[in-house]
Design an enzyme around this catalytic site. Structure first.
Site, mmCIF file in Angstrom:
data_model
loop_
_atom_site.group_PDB
_atom_site.id
_atom_site.type_symbol
_atom_site.label_atom_id
_atom_site.label_comp_id
_atom_site.label_asym_id
_atom_site.label_seq_id
_atom_site.Cartn_x
_atom_site.Cartn_y
_atom_site.Cartn_z
ATOM 1 N N SER A 138 0.765 -1.336 0.050
ATOM 2 C CA SER A 138 0.020 -0.036 0.118
ATOM 3 C C SER A 138 0.933 1.297 0.002
ATOM 4 O O SER A 138 0.264 2.396 0.321
ATOM 5 C CB SER A 138 -1.000 -0.079 1.218
ATOM 6 O OG SER A 138 -0.134 -0.297 2.310
ATOM 7 N N ALA B 25 4.067 2.941 -4.976
ATOM 8 C CA ALA B 25 4.100 2.185 -6.100
ATOM 9 C C ALA B 25 2.856 1.653 -6.244
ATOM 10 O O ALA B 25 2.160 1.466 -7.247
ATOM 11 C CB ALA B 25 5.085 1.118 -6.136
ATOM 12 N N ASN C 109 6.976 2.215 3.887
ATOM 13 C CA ASN C 109 8.101 3.164 3.758
ATOM 14 C C ASN C 109 7.820 4.336 3.247
ATOM 15 O O ASN C 109 8.490 5.343 3.561
ATOM 16 C CB ASN C 109 9.290 2.535 3.058
ATOM 17 C CG ASN C 109 9.901 1.435 3.997
ATOM 18 O OD1 ASN C 109 9.587 1.012 5.008
ATOM 19 N ND2 ASN C 109 10.521 0.472 2.871
ATOM 20 N N ALA D 75 8.951 8.446 4.114
ATOM 21 C CA ALA D 75 10.060 9.167 3.259
ATOM 22 C C ALA D 75 10.399 10.630 3.590
ATOM 23 O O ALA D 75 9.249 11.277 3.430
ATOM 24 C CB ALA D 75 10.005 8.979 1.929
ATOM 25 N N GLY E 127 13.032 12.481 2.431
ATOM 26 C CA GLY E 127 13.819 13.335 1.586
ATOM 27 C C GLY E 127 13.155 14.067 0.475
ATOM 28 O O GLY E 127 13.459 15.279 0.268
ATOM 29 N N GLU F 17 20.389 16.873 -2.287
ATOM 30 C CA GLU F 17 20.962 15.799 -1.513
ATOM 31 C C GLU F 17 22.249 15.114 -2.311
ATOM 32 O O GLU F 17 22.482 15.625 -3.367
ATOM 33 C CB GLU F 17 19.671 14.545 -1.515
ATOM 34 C CG GLU F 17 18.546 15.172 -0.599
ATOM 35 C CD GLU F 17 17.482 14.453 -0.510
ATOM 36 O OE1 GLU F 17 17.364 13.218 -0.777
ATOM 37 O OE2 GLU F 17 16.318 14.836 -0.056
ATOM 38 N N HIS G 236 21.302 3.911 5.289
ATOM 39 C CA HIS G 236 21.221 5.291 5.289
ATOM 40 C C HIS G 236 22.384 5.850 6.473
ATOM 41 O O HIS G 236 22.394 5.125 7.407
ATOM 42 C CB HIS G 236 19.948 5.786 5.749
ATOM 43 C CG HIS G 236 19.815 7.169 5.479
ATOM 44 N ND1 HIS G 236 20.155 8.219 6.201
ATOM 45 C CD2 HIS G 236 19.156 7.756 4.575
ATOM 46 C CE1 HIS G 236 19.987 9.394 5.664
ATOM 47 N NE2 HIS G 236 19.275 9.151 4.641
ATOM 48 N N ARG H 4 25.814 7.877 -0.823
ATOM 49 C CA ARG H 4 25.256 7.483 0.504
ATOM 50 C C ARG H 4 25.944 5.910 1.132
ATOM 51 O O ARG H 4 26.441 6.152 2.206
ATOM 52 C CB ARG H 4 23.696 6.952 0.410
ATOM 53 C CG ARG H 4 23.107 6.921 1.670
ATOM 54 C CD ARG H 4 21.530 6.596 1.299
ATOM 55 N NE ARG H 4 20.935 7.956 1.197
ATOM 56 C CZ ARG H 4 19.544 8.169 0.562
ATOM 57 N NH1 ARG H 4 18.889 7.010 0.419
ATOM 58 N NH2 ARG H 4 19.045 9.386 0.401
ATOM 59 N N HIS I 147 18.180 0.792 4.752
ATOM 60 C CA HIS I 147 17.241 1.888 4.191
ATOM 61 C C HIS I 147 16.659 1.499 3.069
ATOM 62 O O HIS I 147 15.185 1.491 2.743
ATOM 63 C CB HIS I 147 18.242 3.283 4.010
ATOM 64 C CG HIS I 147 17.191 4.470 3.505
ATOM 65 N ND1 HIS I 147 16.308 4.986 4.416
ATOM 66 C CD2 HIS I 147 17.456 5.103 2.702
ATOM 67 C CE1 HIS I 147 15.886 5.778 3.814
ATOM 68 N NE2 HIS I 147 16.353 6.176 2.636
ATOM 69 N N ARG J 22 21.275 3.470 -4.902
ATOM 70 C CA ARG J 22 20.425 4.326 -5.302
ATOM 71 C C ARG J 22 20.614 5.706 -5.056
ATOM 72 O O ARG J 22 21.157 6.207 -3.858
ATOM 73 C CB ARG J 22 18.767 4.188 -4.651
ATOM 74 C CG ARG J 22 17.936 5.025 -5.034
ATOM 75 C CD ARG J 22 16.444 4.439 -4.516
ATOM 76 N NE ARG J 22 16.468 4.473 -2.992
ATOM 77 C CZ ARG J 22 16.422 5.488 -2.375
ATOM 78 N NH1 ARG J 22 16.223 6.766 -2.837
ATOM 79 N NH2 ARG J 22 16.386 5.291 -0.932
ATOM 80 N N SER K 225 13.469 7.109 -5.139
ATOM 81 C CA SER K 225 12.854 6.053 -4.811
ATOM 82 C C SER K 225 11.096 6.355 -4.645
ATOM 83 O O SER K 225 10.295 5.533 -5.327
ATOM 84 C CB SER K 225 13.060 5.303 -3.585
ATOM 85 O OG SER K 225 12.787 6.048 -2.479
#
Ligand code: SIN
Length: 493
Positions: free
Chosen positions: A11, A14, A41, A45, A47, A113, A229, A275, A332, A367, A372
């Site tokens: 849920s 995506a 997740n 988020a 970021g 970032e 992370h 990262r 992460h 990534r 994401s």
């Protein structure tokens, strides 16, 4: 027994992007998820979303940065699709009600970032981008009669026969088993953070999708690439939540307890290095027994700019007037997953995978920050479009319960400890086999692999632990196969 045109497992962003796009075309969708609507997740988020929408930017620069962060192990076509479709997809999302942060003139604000060559990340509510995006998608999907949500109902197994997926078997919170038959089934149930002791992930995210897909015969890819992370708020060894990379993007420095900058001389981009580089450096200092801090003294109006981070700090007794936030790395994001195309197509007919659960190769070995949520939005839509162009009738195939029973399962804490020790931030060649053997010791008696269980004799908690063991073993095997360090996979003698 439920029949639905499309069954979506998960849920997060995506899942709901796919659902929303399908429902707009009158397709009947059932979303089945292990937790509540915001237990993902995506909702955590902080970021933001990377998108080449500023005047100085263009998608080719975003493409270059994505490849560089991914150590050029990326699937270039998937990257091109992601970043070139991003501007249009984001403008469309704004048209569907989503508000991003803007200046007084009404222009979008672009933040910085790690590993981005310019300011490209848009935010909502400061550091609450994921939550705001999910709230908008929940409004959009709640208002649609074509979408039904089934909450707190984990999927136990996919129903796959002769290379075709027919749907899934679930169990609700009252303990009743349910069968869903679907024309198409989409796995969008996120990553694997809960396999590690410290994680930025929602507590429901324990790597189920990999285990389900594996038992169904799906091809998996790049499982060894687990992104840590660098900065979770960590006090006395306990991790309490993410401190967004946007904090470093706004000028925070990583320092040790003597006040020295730890990224000096490590990478030319210092705190904004990729990262994996920053996470390893922070981890190395922790192994030496040093406490590492984010020094936020250069950031004015911290609380207004970072309300989520400030809230987490205040809840755990960190006095922000001292300008120091104690941090350590946490699991992460999983770059690996179910092998899929940008349209979510897997090797199993009528089974799709999208978002963090999938591995399209778009992230390579590491990534790029804030790619994401973008992946969920862009590839969620492409997945829906593929299903719309290839509609399947609902067919039924009986789910046959296996007789396998898992006995003496370990506790989750033990699995997490083993994962961190053997397949964590730094892996040791020759040691990984030890943990593979440990995982093997929990296989059902008489079986040579982690097969489906008898769910009449297994409760949801045991099924979750069993999935953790299956996915943990698969990650360890992938890590043992990749002999050289690259991106998030760091291996030493
Ligand atoms: C963060 O806010 O640091 C996380 C952003 C991301 O994972 O892309």
């Amino acid at each position: 027994m439920t029949r639905t045109d499309v069954l979506i497992i998960g849920s997060g962003i995506a899942a709901l992007s796919t659902a929303y796009q399908l429902a707009r075309f009158n397709i009947n969708v059932t979303v089945v998820t292990k937790g509540g609507k915001k237990d993902s997740n995506s909702a955590l988020a902080q970021g933001g979303i990377s998108v080449a929408l500023s005047r100085e930017d263009n998608w080719r620069l975003h493409y270059k940065d994505t490849l560089m962060a991914g150590c050029y192990l990326n699937d270039e076509k998937a990257v091109e699709r992601l970043v070139s479709l991003a501007p249009h997809t984001l403008l469309d999302f704004m048209g569907a009600g989503m508000n991003f942060d803007r200046n007084k003139k009404g222009d979008l604000l672009f933040g910085r970032e790690a590993a981005h060559s310019l300011n490209r990340v848009i935010h909502a509510g400061g550091d609450a981008t994921g939550l705001k995006a999910m709230e908008q998608l929940i409004i959009n999907t709640d208002n649609n009669d074509n979408i039904t949500f089934k909450l707190h109902e984990p999927v136990l197994d996919l129903i796959v026969k002769d290379g075709r997926c027919y749907g899934a078997l679930t169990r609700d919170s009252k303990g009743s088993l349910h069968t869903y038959y679907a024309g198409s089934t989409v796995i969008a149930s996120g990553g694997i953070g809960g396999l590690y002791p410290a994680t930025t992930n929602d507590k429901t995210i324990t790597g189920d999708s990999i285990a389900l897909a594996y038992r169904a015969g799906c091809r998996l890819k790049n499982l060894e690439f687990v992104q840590f992370h660098p900065t979770m708020l960590t006090i006395d060894g306990h991790a309490y939540g993410l401190v967004s990379e946007a904090v470093r993007g706004a000028g925070a420095l990583l320092i040790n307890d003597k006040g020295e900058r730890i990224m000096d001389g490590v990478h030319p981009m210092k705190e904004l290095a990729p990262r994996d580089v920053v996470a390893r450096e922070v981890y190395a200092h922790h192994l030496k027994g040093e406490q590492i801090y984010l020094d936020i003294s250069a950031i004015s109006d911290f609380k207004e700019k970072f309300p989520t981070v400030s809230g987490i700090c205040e809840d755990h007794g960190v006095d922000l007037s001292n300008n120091l936030i104690p941090v350590a790395p946490g699991a992460h994001f999983h770059m690996g997953g179910i092998q899929a195309t940008s349209e979510g197509v897997t090797n199993i007919k009528d089974l799709y995978a999208v978002g963090e659960a999938a591995c399209t190769g778009v992230h390579g070995a590491n990534r790029l920050a804030s790619n994401s949520l973008l992946e969920g939005l862009v590839f969620g839509r492409l997945t829906a479009d593929h299903i719309l162009a290839n509609p399947q009738s609902i067919k039924e195939a009986e789910y046959t319960m296996s007789g396998a029973v898992a006995e003496n399962l370990p506790c989750k804490k033990e699995i997490r400890r083993k994962m961190m020790e053997f397949v964590g931030i730094v892996r040791h060649r020759g040691e990984i086999d030890k943990v593979i053997k440990w995982f093997d010791s929990f296989m059902p008696k008489g079986e040579s692999d982690f097969v489906s269980l008898d769910y009449n004799k297994t409760d949801n908690e045991q099924a979750e632990i069993y999935n953790m063991l299956t996915t943990g073993k698969l990650i360890a095997e992938a890590a043992a196969r990749r002999k050289d360090s690259i991106g998030a996979h760091c291996i030493t003698d």
